[in-house]
Write a protein that holds these residues in place. Structure first.
Motif, mmCIF file in Angstrom:
data_model
loop_
_atom_site.group_PDB
_atom_site.id
_atom_site.type_symbol
_atom_site.label_atom_id
_atom_site.label_comp_id
_atom_site.label_asym_id
_atom_site.label_seq_id
_atom_site.Cartn_x
_atom_site.Cartn_y
_atom_site.Cartn_z
ATOM 1 N N ILE A 114 4.321 0.109 1.722
ATOM 2 C CA ILE A 114 4.100 0.961 0.555
ATOM 3 C C ILE A 114 4.003 2.396 1.076
ATOM 4 O O ILE A 114 3.108 2.694 1.873
ATOM 5 C CB ILE A 114 2.788 0.595 -0.171
ATOM 6 C CG1 ILE A 114 2.793 -0.876 -0.588
ATOM 7 C CG2 ILE A 114 2.559 1.505 -1.372
ATOM 8 C CD1 ILE A 114 1.431 -1.390 -1.066
ATOM 9 N N GLU A 132 2.611 6.672 -2.496
ATOM 10 C CA GLU A 132 2.697 5.804 -3.684
ATOM 11 C C GLU A 132 1.502 4.866 -3.820
ATOM 12 O O GLU A 132 1.363 4.167 -4.828
ATOM 13 C CB GLU A 132 3.989 4.954 -3.632
ATOM 14 C CG GLU A 132 5.257 5.784 -3.774
ATOM 15 C CD GLU A 132 6.523 4.932 -3.707
ATOM 16 O OE1 GLU A 132 6.465 3.737 -4.042
ATOM 17 O OE2 GLU A 132 7.569 5.496 -3.315
ATOM 18 N N LEU A 133 0.644 4.856 -2.786
ATOM 19 C CA LEU A 133 -0.427 3.852 -2.752
ATOM 20 C C LEU A 133 -1.416 4.010 -3.918
ATOM 21 O O LEU A 133 -1.751 3.028 -4.597
ATOM 22 C CB LEU A 133 -1.155 3.926 -1.404
ATOM 23 C CG LEU A 133 -2.190 2.841 -1.129
ATOM 24 C CD1 LEU A 133 -1.589 1.435 -1.193
ATOM 25 C CD2 LEU A 133 -2.838 3.074 0.240
ATOM 26 N N LEU A 145 0.016 2.905 -7.233
ATOM 27 C CA LEU A 145 0.191 1.453 -7.291
ATOM 28 C C LEU A 145 -1.159 0.751 -7.503
ATOM 29 O O LEU A 145 -1.255 -0.221 -8.256
ATOM 30 C CB LEU A 145 0.854 0.980 -5.996
ATOM 31 C CG LEU A 145 1.512 -0.394 -6.024
ATOM 32 C CD1 LEU A 145 2.527 -0.512 -7.155
ATOM 33 C CD2 LEU A 145 2.184 -0.690 -4.687
ATOM 34 N N ILE A 205 7.543 -2.112 -7.220
ATOM 35 C CA ILE A 205 7.348 -2.196 -5.766
ATOM 36 C C ILE A 205 8.132 -3.375 -5.179
ATOM 37 O O ILE A 205 8.532 -3.361 -4.015
ATOM 38 C CB ILE A 205 5.844 -2.289 -5.394
ATOM 39 C CG1 ILE A 205 5.628 -2.148 -3.877
ATOM 40 C CG2 ILE A 205 5.209 -3.587 -5.874
ATOM 41 C CD1 ILE A 205 6.034 -0.830 -3.273
ATOM 42 N N HIS A 234 11.671 -2.271 -4.163
ATOM 43 C CA HIS A 234 11.748 -1.176 -3.199
ATOM 44 C C HIS A 234 12.576 -1.596 -1.977
ATOM 45 O O HIS A 234 12.584 -2.768 -1.591
ATOM 46 C CB HIS A 234 10.318 -0.825 -2.772
ATOM 47 C CG HIS A 234 10.184 0.510 -2.123
ATOM 48 N ND1 HIS A 234 10.539 0.732 -0.812
ATOM 49 C CD2 HIS A 234 9.735 1.699 -2.600
ATOM 50 C CE1 HIS A 234 10.306 1.994 -0.505
ATOM 51 N NE2 HIS A 234 9.824 2.614 -1.574
ATOM 52 N N GLY A 263 -1.363 -0.935 2.389
ATOM 53 C CA GLY A 263 0.046 -0.524 2.369
ATOM 54 C C GLY A 263 0.912 -1.226 3.392
ATOM 55 O O GLY A 263 2.138 -1.222 3.272
#
Ligand SMILES: [Fe+2]
Length: 405
Positions: free
Chosen positions: A20, A24-25, A28, A84, A87, A203
């Motif tokens: 991750i 973006e953590l 999310l 996610i 991704h 992550g």
């Protein structure tokens, strides 16, 4: 993302850092927390008469969200929880790990901590994520993986630091050792010899090959929000009401995967019909279309999966279906594309008479997979049955099956 596929194939798992992207953590975490809040409202509403106010959230050792079942809750605020899975660091990496062009996400879940520590009960010991009597003996998986690589890769992707998961490197491609069996029989909730604890920072991710022997160690009240799911060559997503919230590219991916799954459904039917017809050439061709490029061991594993499919169709079409034990009924109806199980929609393609003929063909395979006495090996899901957990009898092969047609 840099990794060694050879090492992944050898050890059965790989740890990847910052799957991750750090920026973006937070977003999310917020998306998943909203889903948790919404699910907690449902659990509280659906609690039993003897349950605490929070229902399953308070009683489960590992409260778990299944995004497939929460489809209606995926909206603009929570859509990142799905994105996610598309991704490059998850879907792209999974394709590379599986050695396919376009891996399909199979399940999208979130594992949460319990509200209080479950030190002894409530969590499972060392296990492999399948039950051989419902799929195939472990040797079938191991031989196929060694010959052709994995068909499925599972992920844990923690949103907060997580060192719950332990694994036994290399155990995905072999039977349990005598030492492991002794350790699990003694206490399945302590590390077995050679076990490794994974240490994942928020992550990071761990990707592992399905039959890997693993253990969720202690389920304690420490904050845990770990994304969990997997990828296969194809899968099926029943309804996709959240598609409109996804990016155009992600929408296309889901449509593509569903299309491929429909094809596999048709190819499964074709293989079963070839068996009914006693047409070995057509059966082999159907196996080749189902799993292109997989060798003899792959063909044998698929044939065993098809024997389970035949058994389930036989159950589903039986006039005595309703009086079967509940577990058998649930198994017959469940859908698990990776092992060629398509539940009632596939059974409905066959008449009762065809289902009988189908079962008569595959009984040869089914009989060979059973002993005269109950079988049991520690480290699997489910209970003891006559089906072998570990080995495939030497006289079972695709050729031996074809010779009976
Ligand atoms: Fe597991």
């Amino acid at each position: 993302m840099e990794f060694s596929r050879d090492q992944f194939l050898e050890e059965g798992y790989v740890i990847l850092r910052q799957v991750i992207p750090p920026q973006e953590l937070d977003g999310l975490r917020r998306a998943y927390e909203r889903l948790v809040e919404r699910q907690r409202v449902i659990w509280a509403r659906e609690r039993g008469p003897d349950d605490p106010p929070g229902g399953a959230w308070e009683t489960n050792a590992q409260p778990r969200l299944n995004l497939g079942l929460l489809a209606g809750q995926i909206d603009a605020q929570t859509v990142d929880a799905v994105e996610i899975w598309l991704h490059e660091n998850t879907q792209g990496v999974s394709s590379r790990l599986l050695g396919v062009d376009d891996a399909a996400v199979t399940e999208m879940m979130l594992m949460c901590n319990p509200v209080r520590d479950h030190e002894t009960g409530g969590h499972r010991g060392w296990h492999r994520d399948f039950y051989p009597p419902h799929t195939a003996p472990l040797q079938g998986y191991a031989d196929d993986i060694i010959e052709n690589g994995p068909r499925y890769v599972q992920w844990n992707l923690p949103l907060y630091d997580d060192d719950v998961l332990w694994v036994v490197p290399g155990s995905h491609a072999r039977l349990n050792t005598a030492e492991e069996n002794a350790a699990m029989n003694d206490d399945a909730r302590t590390p077995v010899p050679g076990a490794v604890q994974t240490h994942l920072a928020a992550g990071d991710g761990v990707a592992y090959i399905l039959p890997l022997l693993h253990w969720g160690s202690r389920y304690n009240a420490k904050m845990r929000r770990t994304i969990h799911g997997g990828f296969s060559e194809y899968t099926t997503h029943k309804d996709l009401p959240y598609l409109e919230h996804l990016s155009p590219a992600s929408q296309e991916s889901f449509h593509r995967w569903n299309g491929r799954s429909r094809q596999k459904f048709e190819q499964t039917e074709a293989a079963l019909r070839a068996a009914i017809d006693g047409n070995g050439t057509a059966f082999k061709a159907a196996l080749g279309r189902l799993h292109p490029g997989r060798g003899e061991k792959g063909g044998l594993l698929s044939t065993i999966f098809l024997s389970k499919s035949a058994k389930r169709i036989h159950h589903l079409k039986s006039p005595e279906f309703d009086s079967l034990p509940e577990q058998e009924r649930l198994w017959a109806e469940s859908i698990h594309p990776m092992t060629l199980q398509w539940g009632r929609p596939l059974a409905d393609r066959f008449s009762r008479q065809e289902a009988g003929a189908l079962w008569a063909r595959f009984k040869f395979v089914d009989d060979l997979l059973q002993a005269d006495e109950d079988q049991w090996t520690p480290g699997f899901q489910g209970e003891e049955t006559r089906y072998y957990f570990d080995r495939i009898p030497a006289d079972l092969s695709v050729e031996a099956f074809l010779a009976t047609l």
